[in-house]
Design a protein around this motif. Structure first.
Motif, PDB file in Angstrom:
ATOM      1  N   TRP A  53     -12.448  23.946  19.838  1.00 11.20           N
ATOM      2  CA  TRP A  53     -10.641  24.149  19.708  1.00 11.20           C
ATOM      3  C   TRP A  53     -10.395  23.118  20.903  1.00 11.20           C
TER       4      TRP A  53
ATOM      5  N   MET B   7      -8.621  23.480  15.541  1.00  7.93           N
ATOM      6  CA  MET B   7      -9.580  24.104  15.711  1.00  7.93           C
ATOM      7  C   MET B   7     -10.618  23.944  14.876  1.00  7.93           C
TER       8      MET B   7
ATOM      9  N   HIS C  12     -13.533  29.498  21.100  1.00 13.32           N
ATOM     10  CA  HIS C  12     -12.509  29.644  20.142  1.00 13.32           C
ATOM     11  C   HIS C  12     -12.711  31.454  21.221  1.00 13.32           C
TER      12      HIS C  12
END
Ligand SMILES: Cc1ncc(COP(=O)(O)O)c(C=O)c1O
Length: 302
Positions: free
Chosen positions: A49, A109, A168
């Motif tokens: 992200w 993301m 993540h």
């Protein structure tokens, strides 16, 4: 009791209840913006992200953010399913749909997508990536300098989970943050594997000693875009700046300390492990760097 704070604290903005969120090419109201429970990001933290900021209609340092996103995706062998222009178009589409112009933060993301079965093997993700962009109205708000606590959680070596990956899965950083909160601080100061001061759980870290700005060598921390901008600004403005190893002794004895990140730009640190840093307030060098950074943003996002 001192109120709870974080480096990502923004003013409450009721408009954020009604934002549209980009989910795989569609713009959905917040309540309907969901991903599958089979998504590899949800199930395993398997994704990367970027956090970006919009000033006066321009996404600051967009090239650097795209470079870092595509490098991270390549490193984890994740096909984003679109090129840079496609990602930028999705960002602009989301911005336009929300009518956003400034004081806006985006979390972009990309995960490996939906898995066939609930197991780890990446080959089980077969239908392409999941791409989500959450864009919020966001004005950073910092009622007081931040308090840090050092924690037992280290910044690891690149051969485990490279700390340069904006993955993540942030469990190491989350555990560090929990430990800091339990110690009565706002966020965690993390050491590297050799015991040198490295970074915080969510931002890069700097100290100021006798007019010189010090930050870690960069070996175990996120290659923060704001971090690099601060180093470049110091060099251009004649402020001595060093990327070097230094310890907690140097840190407790610093005249100033501050954090850097896209969200908060430069955030003053008031205390570390119960030791007041300088006079515990925003110091003159941090103030000067903040002004330089503001000028850079004004130039970049004119
Ligand atoms: C662990 C960590 N350190 C530092 C940063 C700051 O990086 P940047 O200045 O690019 O926002 C981030 C932001 O993603 C981060 O997650």
């Amino acid at each position: 009791m001192t109120e709870k704070m974080s480096t990502h604290q923004a003013e409450n903005d009721a408009r954020n209840e009604n934002i549209l969120i980009y989910v795989d090419g569609e713009l959905k109201p917040r309540a309907q913006a969901t991903v599958s429970v089979y998504d590899s990001g949800f199930m395993l933290g398997d994704g990367v992200w970027e956090g970006l900021r919009l000033y006066q209609g321009t996404w600051a340092f967009l090239d650097e953010h795209m470079d870092r996103l595509f490098e991270a995706a390549k490193a984890i062998d994740l096909d984003i399913g679109m090129d840079r222009d496609g990602v930028i178009a999705a960002l602009r589409e989301t911005q336009q749909a929300n009518g956003m112009q400034t004081d806006t933060h985006a979390r972009l993301m990309v995960t490996r997508g939906i898995k066939m079965r609930p197991f780890q093997h990446p080959s089980l993700s077969r239908s392409g990536p999941t791409v989500v962009i959450i864009m919020e109205h966001s004005r950073p708000q910092l009622p007081r300098p931040i308090r840090l606590a050092t924690v037992p959680h280290l910044r690891g070596l690149p051969m485990t989970q490279d700390p340069k990956l904006n993955s993540h899965s942030k469990l190491n950083c989350i555990l560090a943050c929990i430990a800091a909160e339990k110690a009565g601080a706002d966020e965690a100061l993390m050491l590297d594997v050799n015991g040198f001061v490295n970074t915080t759980n969510a931002c890069n870290f700097f100290i100021v000693r006798k007019g010189e700005v010090w930050t870690s060598t960069g070996d175990y921390c996120m290659n923060g875009i704001t971090r690099q901008k601060v180093i470049d600004l110091c060099r251009a403005d004649g402020i001595p700046v060093h990327e070097r190893n230094y310890s907690l002794v140097d840190t407790y004895g610093a005249d100033e300390a501050f954090l850097t990140g896209t969200f908060g730009a430069q955030t003053p640190v008031g205390s570390i492990d119960g030791r007041t840093i300088g006079d515990g307030q925003l110091g003159p060098v941090t103030k000067r760097i903040r002004a330089l950074y503001k000028g850079l943003i004004e130039k970049e996002c004119a």
